[in-house]
Scaffold this motif. Structure first.
Motif, PDB file in Angstrom:
ATOM      1  N   LEU A   6      -5.536  -3.964  -3.082  1.00  0.00           N
ATOM      2  CA  LEU A   6      -5.469  -3.495  -4.470  1.00  0.00           C
ATOM      3  C   LEU A   6      -6.318  -2.236  -4.658  1.00  0.00           C
ATOM      4  O   LEU A   6      -5.879  -1.266  -5.292  1.00  0.00           O
ATOM      5  N   ILE A   7      -7.530  -2.242  -4.112  1.00  0.00           N
ATOM      6  CA  ILE A   7      -8.399  -1.072  -4.212  1.00  0.00           C
ATOM      7  C   ILE A   7      -7.751   0.137  -3.528  1.00  0.00           C
ATOM      8  O   ILE A   7      -7.736   1.245  -4.062  1.00  0.00           O
ATOM      9  N   GLY A   8      -7.198  -0.107  -2.332  1.00  0.00           N
ATOM     10  CA  GLY A   8      -6.540   0.978  -1.613  1.00  0.00           C
ATOM     11  C   GLY A   8      -5.353   1.524  -2.374  1.00  0.00           C
ATOM     12  O   GLY A   8      -5.122   2.743  -2.401  1.00  0.00           O
ATOM     13  N   ALA A   9      -4.598   0.642  -3.023  1.00  0.00           N
ATOM     14  CA  ALA A   9      -3.442   1.083  -3.797  1.00  0.00           C
ATOM     15  C   ALA A   9      -3.863   1.992  -4.946  1.00  0.00           C
ATOM     16  O   ALA A   9      -3.209   3.000  -5.236  1.00  0.00           O
ATOM     17  N   ILE A  10      -4.966   1.667  -5.592  1.00  0.00           N
ATOM     18  CA  ILE A  10      -5.452   2.490  -6.704  1.00  0.00           C
ATOM     19  C   ILE A  10      -5.943   3.845  -6.194  1.00  0.00           C
ATOM     20  O   ILE A  10      -5.599   4.899  -6.740  1.00  0.00           O
ATOM     21  N   ILE A  11      -6.741   3.832  -5.131  1.00  0.00           N
ATOM     22  CA  ILE A  11      -7.276   5.080  -4.581  1.00  0.00           C
ATOM     23  C   ILE A  11      -6.153   6.022  -4.158  1.00  0.00           C
ATOM     24  O   ILE A  11      -6.137   7.213  -4.491  1.00  0.00           O
ATOM     25  N   PHE A  12      -5.178   5.466  -3.452  1.00  0.00           N
ATOM     26  CA  PHE A  12      -4.164   6.330  -2.859  1.00  0.00           C
ATOM     27  C   PHE A  12      -3.002   6.626  -3.797  1.00  0.00           C
ATOM     28  O   PHE A  12      -2.155   7.461  -3.475  1.00  0.00           O
ATOM     29  N   PHE A  13      -2.960   5.975  -4.937  1.00  0.00           N
ATOM     30  CA  PHE A  13      -2.041   6.410  -5.987  1.00  0.00           C
ATOM     31  C   PHE A  13      -2.367   7.849  -6.358  1.00  0.00           C
ATOM     32  O   PHE A  13      -1.478   8.682  -6.553  1.00  0.00           O
ATOM     33  N   PHE A  14      -3.646   8.161  -6.439  1.00  0.00           N
ATOM     34  CA  PHE A  14      -4.088   9.525  -6.751  1.00  0.00           C
ATOM     35  C   PHE A  14      -4.141  10.390  -5.494  1.00  0.00           C
ATOM     36  O   PHE A  14      -3.739  11.557  -5.510  1.00  0.00           O
ATOM     37  N   PHE A  71       0.833  -1.203   0.000  1.00  0.00           N
ATOM     38  CA  PHE A  71       0.000   0.000   0.000  1.00  0.00           C
ATOM     39  C   PHE A  71       0.870   1.257   0.000  1.00  0.00           C
ATOM     40  O   PHE A  71       0.605   2.221  -0.729  1.00  0.00           O
ATOM     41  N   ALA A  72       1.937   1.258   0.802  1.00  0.00           N
ATOM     42  CA  ALA A  72       2.820   2.416   0.899  1.00  0.00           C
ATOM     43  C   ALA A  72       3.555   2.677  -0.413  1.00  0.00           C
ATOM     44  O   ALA A  72       3.727   3.838  -0.815  1.00  0.00           O
ATOM     45  N   VAL A  73       3.990   1.619  -1.080  1.00  0.00           N
ATOM     46  CA  VAL A  73       4.685   1.780  -2.362  1.00  0.00           C
ATOM     47  C   VAL A  73       3.783   2.479  -3.376  1.00  0.00           C
ATOM     48  O   VAL A  73       4.217   3.361  -4.125  1.00  0.00           O
ATOM     49  N   SER A  74       2.514   2.122  -3.394  1.00  0.00           N
ATOM     50  CA  SER A  74       1.564   2.762  -4.315  1.00  0.00           C
ATOM     51  C   SER A  74       1.425   4.249  -4.009  1.00  0.00           C
ATOM     52  O   SER A  74       1.358   5.082  -4.919  1.00  0.00           O
ATOM     53  N   ASN A  75       1.389   4.603  -2.735  1.00  0.00           N
ATOM     54  CA  ASN A  75       1.290   6.011  -2.341  1.00  0.00           C
ATOM     55  C   ASN A  75       2.481   6.816  -2.848  1.00  0.00           C
ATOM     56  O   ASN A  75       2.321   7.906  -3.401  1.00  0.00           O
ATOM     57  N   PHE A  76       3.680   6.288  -2.668  1.00  0.00           N
ATOM     58  CA  PHE A  76       4.861   7.018  -3.116  1.00  0.00           C
ATOM     59  C   PHE A  76       4.920   7.088  -4.633  1.00  0.00           C
ATOM     60  O   PHE A  76       5.290   8.124  -5.208  1.00  0.00           O
ATOM     61  N   ALA A  77       4.528   6.005  -5.290  1.00  0.00           N
ATOM     62  CA  ALA A  77       4.532   5.999  -6.755  1.00  0.00           C
ATOM     63  C   ALA A  77       3.613   7.078  -7.307  1.00  0.00           C
ATOM     64  O   ALA A  77       3.941   7.762  -8.291  1.00  0.00           O
TER      65      ALA A  77
END
Length: 496
Positions: free
Chosen positions: A372-380, A320-326
């Motif tokens: 997966l859903i959280g990763a998509i939401i928090f990418f943005f 989840f954290a990796v998606s946020n930074f990305a």
């Protein structure tokens, strides 16, 4: 100008010279030396959140109860809010460099002392001081970064640096796996070593930070224009040597009435009366992102263990954290090219809508699908949340910059770190009895609504600050009236 005593008047081209610089190794020094504080914060928050169980046993931990664990979190938040407001004033008064060195030293000392905690009281005091150091860092660092980075790069750099919190969060999540594994480390020292690692990283940052100069913009306003000129000449020399490019001359100047200090009354009046729309804007952005993260991330670990039967959350939190930074890293440059208003509004509204939709389907998620859903939401969302700090740091006059950052950081931290956990913790507690995960959906809906509202407010009140000098976005309070750049006051033709 009644605040302070006027010590002189100068006409300077320092802001224009700083903004026309090409990117060079000097700017990487700024990013590394100052930006790594968010990695420390992410590391700190994640490690502490993951070691709650290790602190409970009297033999190997501190004999803390569930209430003590919650209280420690609240104490850290209170320290962060207090530190931001206290050190924010000092940063505007005594300079960026003195305060970003002092606050890092406070953080380091408090983290080391935490590792030697003998009882819950000692631990609480150290958590407060650690929070105070981190809160003070946010004010000092954001103001220094924005004043040292050229205007055309400011958006992407600020968003990426604020997003680096998630590098620390990912590292903290992975570190807790071996540090809290009794087959790898003695439980008596595992959690203490976790705090010690944070202090080691902070000392490394301190060594780099010693070479970061004071803000020339702060210096010339406070009557130290000769020192500011020397620093700018040195920066120009280094950038020329690194880039091999001739630096173009500049013609833009600003005339400043210098003062040793600016009164706190004038600073407060500036925020609430000269720029009321920008105050509403920053309030909306900070509260929205604070509740969003509490609605999902800060209940994420509990949700995985309580409802989805996950035993080791470290791998999920790291993903989840990796998606946020990305998201912050990959979307950051669009805040300079596409523009602040479109990107902030878009990331806020999109992430809010996606979180609201998730709330309706919460009863059918698995640990993997929720991640997966959280990763998509928090990418943005992470890019938008980082841009909230960017907004607060560039839309108010320079004399008030650090305190304004501190003020809105404190509001967001208080809303997210106190009201948020109380609300969402209660939702999880009530839902855990029946095992029905859908009962926490109301938290998702609240976070969703606040993010969408923040995005709408950005559309209405947002400032098109991309590529503009800080002095043209918000005229310094000490500027001569006849030298005031267009768009410098909210009641004038401010770009929106």
């Amino acid at each position: 100008m009644s605040a302070g005593v006027e010590t002189g008047r100068i006409t300077t081209d320092i802001p224009a010279r700083m903004d026309r610089l090409p990117w060079a190794r000097f700017h990487w020094l700024i990013v590394i030396g100052l930006g790594t504080v968010w990695i420390l914060d992410g590391l700190e928050v994640t490690i502490v959140g993951s070691m709650s169980e290790a602190l409970k046993p009297a033999g190997t931990g501190l004999g803390m109860s569930n209430f003590d664990i919650g209280l420690a979190g609240a104490v850290y938040v209170a320290g962060a809010c207090t530190g931001a407001l206290f050190f924010g004033q000092l940063t505007d008064r005594f300079g960026r460099k003195k305060l970003f060195i002092l606050t890092l030293l406070i953080y380091t000392a408090a983290t080391v002392l935490t590792a030697f905690s003998m009882n819950p009281t000692w631990y609480f005091v150290c958590r407060f001081l650690t929070g105070a150091g981190i809160g003070g860092e946010y004010a000092a660092i954001n103001s220094a970064i924005d004043e040292l980075i050229p205007a055309r790069y400011r958006g992407r750099v600020d968003v990426a640096i604020n997003g680096s919190f998630w590098v620390g969060a990912a590292g903290g999540a992975l570190l807790t796996i071996p540090l809290l594994d009794p087959t790898v480390l003695d439980p008596k020292i595992g959690w203490r070593l976790a705090f010690g690692l944070g202090a080691v990283l902070a000392l490394a940052v301190l060594l780099v930070r010693r070479h970061v100069p004071e803000s020339p913009r702060w210096l010339f306003i406070h009557g130290r224009e000769e020192e500011g000129e020397r620093i700018v000449q040195d920066i120009e020399k280094r950038v020329h040597e690194d880039s091999g490019r001739e630096l173009p001359s500049v013609s833009e100047t600003i005339t400043i009435r210098q003062r040793k200090s600016i009164g706190i009354g004038l600073i407060a009046r500036t925020v609430f009366t000269m720029y009321p729309k920008r105050t509403v804007l920053c309030f909306s952005l900070f509260v929205g992102q604070a509740f969003l993260y509490n609605a999902f991330f800060f209940t994420y670990g509990d949700t995985l263990t309580t409802f989805l039967d996950v035993k080791q959350t470290g791998w999920y939190i790291a993903a989840f954290a990796v998606s946020n930074f990305a998201g912050a890293l990959l979307l950051g440059h669009f805040f300079d090219s596409v523009g602040r208003v479109k990107m902030i509004a878009g990331t806020y509204i999109l992430s809010g809508v996606l979180l609201g939709i998730t709330g309706f389907f919460l009863g059918s998620v698995t640990a993997v699908s929720l991640t997966l859903i959280g990763a998509i939401i928090f990418f943005f969302a992470s890019a938008g949340a980082s841009a909230a700090y960017l907004t607060a740091s560039e839309v108010f006059p320079m004399e008030t910059r650090a305190l304004c950052i501190a003020f809105f950081y404190a509001i967001g931290t208080a809303a997210g770190g106190i009201a948020g956990p109380l609300l969402f913790g209660k939702l999880i507690e009530d839902a855990s009895g029946s095992g029905d995960i859908s009962k926490i959906a109301i938290g998702y809906f609240i976070g969703s609504a606040l993010m969408i509202v923040g995005g709408v407010v950005e559309i209405i009140l947002g400032v098109k600050a991309e590529g503009q000098s800080l002095e043209s976005i918000a005229t310094p309070l000490t500027a001569e009236d006849d030298a005031e750049p267009a768009g410098g006051r909210e009641w004038e033709a401010v770009p929106s």
